[in-house]
Design an enzyme around this catalytic site. Sequence first.
Site, mmCIF file in Angstrom:
data_model
loop_
_atom_site.group_PDB
_atom_site.id
_atom_site.type_symbol
_atom_site.label_atom_id
_atom_site.label_comp_id
_atom_site.label_asym_id
_atom_site.label_seq_id
_atom_site.Cartn_x
_atom_site.Cartn_y
_atom_site.Cartn_z
ATOM 1 N N ARG A 61 15.765 2.452 3.759
ATOM 2 C CA ARG A 61 17.292 2.483 3.231
ATOM 3 C C ARG A 61 18.334 3.058 3.763
ATOM 4 O O ARG A 61 18.059 4.128 4.475
ATOM 5 C CB ARG A 61 17.062 2.731 1.698
ATOM 6 N N LYS B 110 12.698 6.451 -3.131
ATOM 7 C CA LYS B 110 13.195 6.542 -4.457
ATOM 8 C C LYS B 110 12.022 7.408 -5.464
ATOM 9 O O LYS B 110 10.801 7.197 -5.065
ATOM 10 C CB LYS B 110 13.109 5.117 -4.818
ATOM 11 N N HIS C 235 20.889 -3.160 4.531
ATOM 12 C CA HIS C 235 19.619 -3.863 4.015
ATOM 13 C C HIS C 235 19.285 -5.077 4.704
ATOM 14 O O HIS C 235 18.260 -5.526 4.487
ATOM 15 C CB HIS C 235 20.169 -4.210 2.460
ATOM 16 N N ARG D 274 16.998 -4.063 7.108
ATOM 17 C CA ARG D 274 15.813 -3.489 6.549
ATOM 18 C C ARG D 274 14.849 -4.824 6.156
ATOM 19 O O ARG D 274 13.503 -5.227 6.380
ATOM 20 C CB ARG D 274 16.151 -2.801 5.143
ATOM 21 N N HIS E 108 7.776 0.459 -0.830
ATOM 22 C CA HIS E 108 7.730 -0.236 -2.279
ATOM 23 C C HIS E 108 6.573 0.379 -2.970
ATOM 24 O O HIS E 108 5.630 0.377 -2.562
ATOM 25 C CB HIS E 108 7.358 -1.591 -1.902
ATOM 26 N N TYR F 293 9.059 -11.058 1.156
ATOM 27 C CA TYR F 293 9.108 -11.280 2.873
ATOM 28 C C TYR F 293 7.984 -12.315 2.943
ATOM 29 O O TYR F 293 8.232 -12.878 4.189
ATOM 30 C CB TYR F 293 8.963 -9.936 3.486
#
Length: 325
Positions: A177, A201, A271, A274, A297, A306
């Site tokens: 990110r 995150k 993004h 990404r 994730h 994806y």
Amino acid sequence: MATPTRRPRPSTQDLHAGLPPALRDAVDAFARHLSAERNRAAHTVRAYVADTVDLLAHAARAGATTPADLTIATLRGWLARQRELGAARATLARRAAAARVFTAWAHRDGRLPADVGTGLRSPQVRRPLPRVLRADQAAALVTAPTEPVTGTDARTARALALRDRLVLELLYASGVRVSELCGLNLTDVDRERRVIRVLGKGGTERSVPFGRPAEIALDAWLTAGRPVLAPDPSEPALLVGARGRRLNPTVVRRIVRSRARSLGLPPVSPHTLRHSAATHMLDGGADLRSVQELLGHASLASTQIYTHVSVERLRAAYEQAHPRA
């Protein structure tokens, strides 16, 4: 007949100030919990708190004075009101999630006898497929010569060009990110193993590999670029701006957008790179779990989008090429 004007929506600060003391104290404690104990990002805390304040203001108008007065009917009535005001399904889903997080915390904290949020359903939101570049477009984006920055001397212009090349190479090579890229320090790079240590995150840490082209761009930046822009040895950031301080995500977005525009590509963001990295890995045979780990994730469901992108690309190729498609 004049069209009635809609009254401006009160700000979160105004709604917060108008809450009964027990509700105001609860949302303040909830904010501290998200920030200090859950280690949520500042913008996430602001979004959750804004939604919670709006919920509690709705409850207060219905007569609630403490968190214990919240009921599932209150929560559903609040969401129904948002729907009447024209909130999108994605917004409603986000607000429902914030309400559930708040009631779960309030129940654990002893402010709510039962977690009434467990009965609150989110509206189903169809996630659009992310836009991705073709492999040749991505390659062109990260390898095309960087245009010199006007208004700078030749030495600085070359340093900025080397930085921009590394920015693009790392975004596509690692799928990180933009905030993770800008947060990298020199000590986060393991040049021998060709991996970077990324803080994602929720403060989760992961190691992400990068390839030989990114390694070449990294060596050029560390040798001939960064020393020009960041002569101060105390600066820990891997990537810096023209003034020698940590690179800002806004600058990275501008770098990606302007480079894509100069090549005639569709609008591209960090993004997008990404998304492209993940899709191209799956197209190349990578398994879903590996891509999940690469992207950081928490849930495999986030990565599965994806696979849909790859299937759609396969379908398009089939319909174009197969004689009986």
